[in-house]
Motif scaffolding. Structure first.
Motif, PDB file in Angstrom:
ATOM      1  N   THR A  18       0.848  -1.200   0.000  1.00 18.53           N
ATOM      2  CA  THR A  18       0.000   0.000   0.000  1.00 18.53           C
ATOM      3  C   THR A  18       0.877   1.243   0.000  1.00 18.53           C
ATOM      4  O   THR A  18       1.865   1.311   0.743  1.00 18.53           O
ATOM      5  N   ALA A  19       0.517   2.204  -0.834  1.00 16.95           N
ATOM      6  CA  ALA A  19       1.227   3.492  -0.882  1.00 16.95           C
ATOM      7  C   ALA A  19       0.211   4.610  -0.966  1.00 16.95           C
ATOM      8  O   ALA A  19      -0.858   4.454  -1.565  1.00 16.95           O
ATOM      9  N   ASN A  20       0.519   5.731  -0.344  1.00 17.21           N
ATOM     10  CA  ASN A  20      -0.319   6.926  -0.424  1.00 17.21           C
ATOM     11  C   ASN A  20       0.361   7.905  -1.367  1.00 17.21           C
ATOM     12  O   ASN A  20       1.458   8.391  -1.091  1.00 17.21           O
ATOM     13  N   VAL A  21      -0.292   8.216  -2.485  1.00 10.62           N
ATOM     14  CA  VAL A  21       0.369   8.881  -3.600  1.00 10.62           C
ATOM     15  C   VAL A  21      -0.278  10.234  -3.891  1.00 10.62           C
ATOM     16  O   VAL A  21      -1.510  10.346  -3.941  1.00 10.62           O
ATOM     17  N   THR A  22       0.573  11.234  -4.085  1.00  7.65           N
ATOM     18  CA  THR A  22       0.092  12.572  -4.433  1.00  7.65           C
ATOM     19  C   THR A  22       0.623  12.983  -5.806  1.00  7.65           C
ATOM     20  O   THR A  22       1.603  12.432  -6.302  1.00  7.65           O
ATOM     21  N   VAL A  23      -0.043  13.972  -6.401  1.00  8.30           N
ATOM     22  CA  VAL A  23       0.372  14.570  -7.670  1.00  8.30           C
ATOM     23  C   VAL A  23       0.661  16.041  -7.416  1.00  8.30           C
ATOM     24  O   VAL A  23      -0.146  16.744  -6.800  1.00  8.30           O
ATOM     25  N   LYS A  24       1.805  16.514  -7.917  1.00  7.33           N
ATOM     26  CA  LYS A  24       2.145  17.934  -7.810  1.00  7.33           C
ATOM     27  C   LYS A  24       2.248  18.520  -9.212  1.00  7.33           C
ATOM     28  O   LYS A  24       2.870  17.940 -10.102  1.00  7.33           O
ATOM     29  N   ASN A  25       1.625  19.667  -9.409  1.00  6.92           N
ATOM     30  CA  ASN A  25       1.665  20.342 -10.702  1.00  6.92           C
ATOM     31  C   ASN A  25       2.868  21.284 -10.753  1.00  6.92           C
ATOM     32  O   ASN A  25       2.945  22.244  -9.991  1.00  6.92           O
ATOM     33  N   LEU A  26       3.788  21.021 -11.674  1.00  2.00           N
ATOM     34  CA  LEU A  26       4.988  21.851 -11.810  1.00  2.00           C
ATOM     35  C   LEU A  26       4.881  22.851 -12.962  1.00  2.00           C
ATOM     36  O   LEU A  26       5.834  23.591 -13.215  1.00  2.00           O
ATOM     37  N   GLN A  28       3.049  26.099 -15.246  1.00  5.64           N
ATOM     38  CA  GLN A  28       2.389  27.379 -15.007  1.00  5.64           C
ATOM     39  C   GLN A  28       0.873  27.222 -15.056  1.00  5.64           C
ATOM     40  O   GLN A  28       0.142  27.851 -14.304  1.00  5.64           O
ATOM     41  N   GLU A  29       0.411  26.380 -15.991  1.00 10.99           N
ATOM     42  CA  GLU A  29      -1.014  26.185 -16.177  1.00 10.99           C
ATOM     43  C   GLU A  29      -1.622  25.367 -15.039  1.00 10.99           C
ATOM     44  O   GLU A  29      -0.967  24.501 -14.458  1.00 10.99           O
ATOM     45  N   ALA A  30      -2.897  25.605 -14.757  1.00  9.57           N
ATOM     46  CA  ALA A  30      -3.636  24.699 -13.887  1.00  9.57           C
ATOM     47  C   ALA A  30      -3.937  23.429 -14.664  1.00  9.57           C
ATOM     48  O   ALA A  30      -4.086  23.434 -15.881  1.00  9.57           O
ATOM     49  N   ILE A  31      -4.001  22.307 -13.960  1.00  5.21           N
ATOM     50  CA  ILE A  31      -4.351  21.033 -14.581  1.00  5.21           C
ATOM     51  C   ILE A  31      -5.620  20.496 -13.932  1.00  5.21           C
ATOM     52  O   ILE A  31      -6.013  20.919 -12.843  1.00  5.21           O
ATOM     53  N   GLY A  32      -6.280  19.572 -14.653  1.00  2.00           N
ATOM     54  CA  GLY A  32      -7.559  19.060 -14.172  1.00  2.00           C
ATOM     55  C   GLY A  32      -8.699  19.994 -14.482  1.00  2.00           C
ATOM     56  O   GLY A  32      -9.792  19.872 -13.916  1.00  2.00           O
ATOM     57  N   PHE A  80      -5.387   5.756 -11.896  1.00  2.00           N
ATOM     58  CA  PHE A  80      -5.982   6.373 -10.714  1.00  2.00           C
ATOM     59  C   PHE A  80      -6.407   7.792 -11.083  1.00  2.00           C
ATOM     60  O   PHE A  80      -5.699   8.481 -11.819  1.00  2.00           O
ATOM     61  N   THR A  81      -7.542   8.226 -10.554  1.00  2.00           N
ATOM     62  CA  THR A  81      -8.092   9.538 -10.879  1.00  2.00           C
ATOM     63  C   THR A  81      -8.026  10.463  -9.671  1.00  2.00           C
ATOM     64  O   THR A  81      -8.418  10.090  -8.553  1.00  2.00           O
ATOM     65  N   TYR A  82      -7.545  11.687  -9.929  1.00  2.00           N
ATOM     66  CA  TYR A  82      -7.552  12.763  -8.928  1.00  2.00           C
ATOM     67  C   TYR A  82      -8.515  13.824  -9.438  1.00  2.00           C
ATOM     68  O   TYR A  82      -8.217  14.528 -10.401  1.00  2.00           O
ATOM     69  N   SER A  83      -9.684  13.913  -8.831  1.00  2.00           N
ATOM     70  CA  SER A  83     -10.735  14.830  -9.300  1.00  2.00           C
ATOM     71  C   SER A  83     -10.555  16.187  -8.642  1.00  2.00           C
ATOM     72  O   SER A  83     -11.344  16.608  -7.783  1.00  2.00           O
ATOM     73  N   GLU A  84      -9.500  16.864  -9.048  1.00  2.00           N
ATOM     74  CA  GLU A  84      -9.149  18.158  -8.458  1.00  2.00           C
ATOM     75  C   GLU A  84      -8.631  19.094  -9.544  1.00  2.00           C
ATOM     76  O   GLU A  84      -8.239  18.654 -10.631  1.00  2.00           O
ATOM     77  N   ILE A  85      -8.618  20.375  -9.220  1.00  2.00           N
ATOM     78  CA  ILE A  85      -7.900  21.369 -10.012  1.00  2.00           C
ATOM     79  C   ILE A  85      -6.626  21.706  -9.248  1.00  2.00           C
ATOM     80  O   ILE A  85      -6.679  22.066  -8.069  1.00  2.00           O
ATOM     81  N   LEU A  86      -5.487  21.549  -9.914  1.00  2.00           N
ATOM     82  CA  LEU A  86      -4.210  21.851  -9.272  1.00  2.00           C
ATOM     83  C   LEU A  86      -3.561  23.028  -9.978  1.00  2.00           C
ATOM     84  O   LEU A  86      -3.227  22.954 -11.162  1.00  2.00           O
ATOM     85  N   ASP A  87      -3.371  24.115  -9.243  1.00  2.00           N
ATOM     86  CA  ASP A  87      -2.641  25.259  -9.764  1.00  2.00           C
ATOM     87  C   ASP A  87      -1.143  24.986  -9.683  1.00  2.00           C
ATOM     88  O   ASP A  87      -0.710  23.951  -9.163  1.00  2.00           O
TER      89      ASP A  87
END
Length: 293
Positions: A18-26, A28-32, A80-87
């Protein structure tokens, strides 16, 4: 994008990692999101482009709890889906990933890729509403778009329009490919012929679809999204003495500034030394003469 495991554990009896995984947006644009405000229906999908593949030991490894399987670069890839907007520089909430890993496996590898909607950071950066002199409005009007994003953008399929006192004119669909690189410019104008447009180097001609009034008007660029349009950028002006001077473009001082009001202090007249063509003042397809870092 940066994918990070922020903690994990292995249950040897269940043979589950088991791992707890995050996504970081690097970027300029927002993603999602297609526009910085609306969450994309598919969110941010992190999918397994290759693997999991066992490197040492014996047995096979599989993703135990994916949100689904889809075709990305091949058939039936788990994701895996991350239902977020990441700036920019924003980190998602952690999501639990599980792998079926026999105790006989030593190490395994995989390759991840990301599929997501990306906000276009297109900025209306310079506008010539009144060419003046011997150059008619019909031929000499133009505006410049700056790409403030990390990724290049093809303008084909985006729509542009202006709104005079009589109301917004119908959208015009940009019909040909115009690639605007990160930090680059594109000029859209009435005609591309520099002999009759005053010397502006125009990348795309919209013809009579837009007609920038020498009084009150607004200009916008939008993205078609489903059955709707999403505004990417919009500027407007009310003061002809400021924003519709004869043969002088209005320049945004910095693409990072609020550009909504062309009459306002974030905009300035093109410098008297910034001459293009025969006599026009402006900097089409170049950094503005009024630029302030």
């Amino acid at each position: 994008m940066q994918i990070t495991s922020v903690g994990g554990s292995y249950d040897s009896s269940a043979e589950v990692l088991t791992a707890n995984v995050t996504v970081k947006n690097l970027m300029q644009e927002a993603i999602g999101t297609p526009d910085g405000t609306m969450t994309a229906p598919n969110g941010i999908r992190v999918f397994f482009s290759t693997g999991p593949t066992v490197q040492t030991g014996a047995g096979s490894v599989s993703v135990a709890n994916p949100d689904g399987y889809a075709f990305f670069t091949a058939a039936d890839q788990p994701y895996f889906t991350y239902s977020e907007i990441l700036d920019k520089n924003e980190v998602s909430a952690a999501k639990t990933w599980q792998f079926d890993v026999p105790t006989t496996v030593g190490t395994f590898t995989f390759t991840l890729l990301v599929q997501t909607e990306v906000q276009y950071l297109l900025v209306i950066n310079e506008v010539l509403t009144n060419p003046g002199g011997a150059i008619s409005d019909v031929n000499g009007e133009w505006f410049e778009i700056y790409n403030a994003g990390t990724l290049g953008v093809d303008l084909q399929g985006l729509v542009i329009a202006d709104s005079a006192a009589s109301g917004r004119r119908p959208y015009h669909v940009i019909a040909s490919s115009i690639n605007v690189p990160s930090g680059g410019y594109a000029v859209l104008g009435a005609v591309v012929d520099t002999v009759i447009n005053g010397g502006a180097d125009v990348d795309y001609a919209y013809g009579s679809a837009l007609a920038l009034a020498n009084s009150v008007d607004a200009l916008k660029i939008s993205r078609v999204y489903g059955t709707d349009t999403l505004t990417l950028d919009r500027v407007s002006y009310l003061n002809a003495a400021v924003s519709a001077q004869n043969g002088i473009s209005r320049e945004l001082k910095n693409p990072a500034l609020d550009n909504a009001n062309m009459d306002g202090s974030n905009w300035a007249d093109a410098s008297a030394t910034a001459v293009y063509g025969a006599a026009g003042r402006g900097t089409p397809r170049a950094q503005n003469s009024a630029y302030v870092p």
